[in-house]
Design a protein around this motif. Structure first.
Motif, PDB file in Angstrom:
ATOM      1  N   LEU A   1      47.997  47.868  80.041  1.00  0.00           N
ATOM      2  CA  LEU A   1      48.419  46.411  79.741  1.00  0.00           C
ATOM      3  C   LEU A   1      47.213  45.233  80.191  1.00  0.00           C
ATOM      4  CD1 LEU A   1      52.007  46.426  80.883  1.00  0.00           C
ATOM      5  CD2 LEU A   1      51.127  45.819  78.613  1.00  0.00           C
TER       6      LEU A   1
ATOM      7  N   PRO B   1      43.804  44.424  77.198  1.00  0.00           N
ATOM      8  CA  PRO B   1      44.482  44.602  75.949  1.00  0.00           C
ATOM      9  C   PRO B   1      43.708  44.811  74.620  1.00  0.00           C
ATOM     10  CG  PRO B   1      44.152  42.267  76.524  1.00  0.00           C
ATOM     11  CD  PRO B   1      43.849  43.295  77.819  1.00  0.00           C
TER      12      PRO B   1
ATOM     13  N   ARG C   1      39.341  39.188  66.700  1.00  0.00           N
ATOM     14  CA  ARG C   1      40.032  38.025  67.364  1.00  0.00           C
ATOM     15  C   ARG C   1      41.518  38.709  67.842  1.00  0.00           C
ATOM     16  NH1 ARG C   1      40.545  32.550  64.461  1.00  0.00           N
ATOM     17  NH2 ARG C   1      38.582  32.586  63.541  1.00  0.00           N
ATOM     18  N   THR C   2      41.940  39.624  66.897  1.00  0.00           N
ATOM     19  CA  THR C   2      43.447  39.757  67.058  1.00  0.00           C
ATOM     20  C   THR C   2      43.426  40.805  68.285  1.00  0.00           C
ATOM     21  OG1 THR C   2      43.011  41.790  65.530  1.00  0.00           O
ATOM     22  CG2 THR C   2      44.198  39.674  64.789  1.00  0.00           C
ATOM     23  N   GLY C   3      42.248  41.503  68.688  1.00  0.00           N
ATOM     24  CA  GLY C   3      42.318  42.501  69.878  1.00  0.00           C
ATOM     25  C   GLY C   3      42.565  43.816  69.482  1.00  0.00           C
ATOM     26  N   ARG C   4      42.611  43.850  67.954  1.00  0.00           N
ATOM     27  CA  ARG C   4      42.753  45.072  67.332  1.00  0.00           C
ATOM     28  C   ARG C   4      41.496  45.641  66.697  1.00  0.00           C
ATOM     29  NH1 ARG C   4      48.180  43.171  65.382  1.00  0.00           N
ATOM     30  NH2 ARG C   4      48.813  45.126  65.268  1.00  0.00           N
TER      31      ARG C   4
ATOM     32  N   GLY D   1      42.595  53.913  67.168  1.00  0.00           N
ATOM     33  CA  GLY D   1      43.711  53.209  66.983  1.00  0.00           C
ATOM     34  C   GLY D   1      44.018  52.150  66.020  1.00  0.00           C
TER      35      GLY D   1
ATOM     36  N   ARG E   1      44.622  50.049  63.082  1.00  0.00           N
ATOM     37  CA  ARG E   1      45.886  49.730  61.935  1.00  0.00           C
ATOM     38  C   ARG E   1      45.479  48.690  61.055  1.00  0.00           C
ATOM     39  NH1 ARG E   1      48.614  53.934  64.375  1.00  0.00           N
ATOM     40  NH2 ARG E   1      49.983  53.287  66.142  1.00  0.00           N
TER      41      ARG E   1
ATOM     42  N   ASN F   1      45.663  45.627  58.474  1.00  0.00           N
ATOM     43  CA  ASN F   1      46.244  44.605  58.540  1.00  0.00           C
ATOM     44  C   ASN F   1      46.491  44.181  57.042  1.00  0.00           C
ATOM     45  OD1 ASN F   1      46.300  41.885  58.488  1.00  0.00           O
ATOM     46  ND2 ASN F   1      45.089  41.169  60.029  1.00  0.00           N
TER      47      ASN F   1
END
Lengths: 363, 363
Positions: free
Chosen positions: A13, A16, A28-31, A74, A76, A78
């Motif tokens: 947590l 992030p 930017r999205t953190g992913r 990890g 994912r 978009n």
DNA sequence: CTGAAAGCGCTTACAG
DNA sequence: CTGAAAGCGCTTACAG
């Protein structure tokens, strides 16, 4: 939380974003992005894209390296970025209904979902909560999220604002109620015939003063069911008494009140036809309180209609099938934007309940 | 189709793209872009963006020109592109449920929707159709469409696959059932206490052989309601006969069969506690066929439970409120990604129906 | 079989 | 008060 020490969760947590490989900027999205996966796997982004989309022509060893990087980081996909690049949305359709609550809409939605899933489409449902203004907003909100097509259960009004979307290629299909002031595909049940059959059933028992309780006429289904009521009377050579037609009640208490009033007129209604299951339940409750029996037929079936006393005869419809049909129309429209408009009209089925039918009282 | 000559419709359909002003390339999607609006209005795209997003600092006359160009070209904002550029999704949250059909989910969804709307969030609902694998797919499908947060009504299983999404900043809240093997916010009803109260009601009437009919224990609500049933027995000093606990029935016919069997054992059940309204209706139908009365209490209220004969006492819950709470938790989580996890437990309410309670038969 | 370049339609971060 | 440039994360249309 077996097997997961608190500290792991806490760490996750408080950091992030997964740290990207050195050199590739953190998104930017953190992913993680495709570019990061590509760098980790030592290939180009295009190759990652090929693997993800299952495009042919990637040698197994390369694909494997990419898969491993995807798992490790990890990653994912978009979907939003992909559909922007593609210029169209892939595999997503929308359903706009008035409100989610209510067995009818729920079943309709599950029919739509069933067919959507079978065709690899993700269904997104949005509710306009019985507000005609919100209906427009909701449809446009879904459209701006780039769905490939939309099924609308309209409340009322004027659908000309959809012309812009139709022109720009959005597939739109109407369900349960037809579009107003534009042309489009739609799937409905045969409201006129269904209501006519239900009311004819009452007329055949000798009733001559049959109440009609329905919603405002702006909703097309109301108008059609009232038309069926009128046709049944015409067929039987019986005049309709306008005093017995009540439009407006939408909940159980107001329906109870309306029915009680009609059944206690100087020249009372001896039977009632109700336009949907909520109104039917309200009417049934009112009848239960009266000292004289009133025959009842309702449009749309409901749980326990067969076991309450007296049981209720209904004009049953098949909302699941209605949903399936609407989704089939939508798939067709998505595939062929210029095809002729189709209209599917589903039959209803009279379900007679109660061995002892209630005839009109002798005077 | 009043007022709309056929030819207009036909024309519209055969020219799916509005012709852009000369010089600006026609967009792939067939709909006008900001750039085209900008050119038409004689301003820069940034200014169009300002007008659309209601940013301050655009002089009224300029804004007006832009508005006119928007109307004239039929411009529609591309929400997907906007959220890509912004790096996060604006104003959209998702709800994943097992199946749309069923009053409980429908009411829960409408509670979520109510709060979402009040906070300017568009709610998108996706159903996983009672398939645990699809549940995962559905959640990821929604996440890949860049929603800001997701409310999940999980069926069962292991939610560790969500860690990747949580780490990358997706807000996730569980409703009706808690998450498994991860930590997250959730809103539930007090299933243990509710079931205990319902079963205690039966024990107080003198029943000692009370059947429990529920779903598979993998669903957390089932396990909790069974625990409440056990606690009530323990409190009353009555042993539970494992033969009276039936887990598995999910529809009306299988519940009817189960109840009938339990009520006709050599040492029969004299009462039953059912775990949801569908099972309650099934049990009620079975009891109606038996030659001896069996007392019944059900978890979750349903239409007409008060007017069927015998009426059914229920442990009522408030799914709409449950949905509201879940949405509030989600909003909080979106605003504060690192906040401590919150858990909301809603009370249930015993609704006693039927003046003549059914005591156990004397032997 | 793999990749470099350009672009999807928008917004951010700066300038002026 | 307004705009030019760069970039969001992906895919298309080409090359090699």
């Amino acid at each position: 939380m077996a097997g997961i020490p608190d500290s792991v969760t806490m760490t996750a947590l408080s950091h992030p974003a997964a740290p990207g490989p050195a050199g590739t900027p953190r998104p930017r999205t953190g992913r993680p992005t495709m570019a990061q996966v590509a760098e980790a796997a030592g290939v180009s982004p295009k190759t990652v894209s090929r693997v993800i989309n299952g495009e042919p022509g990637v040698v197994a060893t390369t694909a494997e390296r990419v898969e491993r990087a995807i798992a490790q980081l990890g990653y994912r996909h978009n979907h939003a970025a992909a559909s922007l690049a593609r210029g169209r949305t892939q595999d997503t359709v929308g359903l706009v209904i008035e409100g989610i609550a209510g067995r009818f809409y729920a079943e309709l939605a599950s029919g739509v979902e069933e067919v959507a899933r079978a065709h690899g489409q993700q269904l997104l449902i949005a509710s306009s909560e019985e507000n005609p203004d919100r209906e427009r907003e909701t449809i446009l909100a879904l459209a701006s999220r780039q769905v490939g097509g939309i099924i609308v259960v309209p409340r009322s009004g004027d659908h000309r604002y959809l012309r812009t979307e139709l022109r720009s290629g959005l597939a739109v299909v109407f369900a349960d109620r037809p579009p107003q002031r534009i042309k489009a595909d739609y799937a409905l049940v045969d409201n006129v015939a269904g209501a006519r059959e239900g009311v004819t059933h009452l007329l055949r028992q000798g009733h001559r003063r049959i109440a009609f309780i329905g919603n405002e006429l702006a909703v097309a289904t109301s108008a059609d069911r009232l038309e069926g009521y009128r046709q049944a009377h015409r067929d039987a050579g019986v005049d309709v008494d306008p005093a017995l037609v009540v439009l407006g009640p939408t909940d159980v208490p107001s329906t109870e009140a309306a029915l009680t009033r009609l059944a206690t007129l100087p020249d009372p209604a001896t039977a009632a036809f109700t336009q949907n299951s909520r109104l039917t339940m309200g009417a049934w409750r009112a009848i239960k309180q009266l000292d004289r029996p009133v025959a009842l037929v309702g449009f749309d079936d409901f749980d326990l209609a067969d076991v309450i006393d007296p049981p209720v005869t209904v004009v049953a419809q098949d909302p699941v099938e209605l949903g399936r049909r609407a989704m089939h129309l939508l798939l067709r429209r998505i595939a062929h934007h210029n095809a002729r408009h189709h209209h599917d009209i589903l039959p209803t089925r009279l379900v007679v309940r109660g061995s002892g039918e209630i005839p009109p009282p002798r005077r």
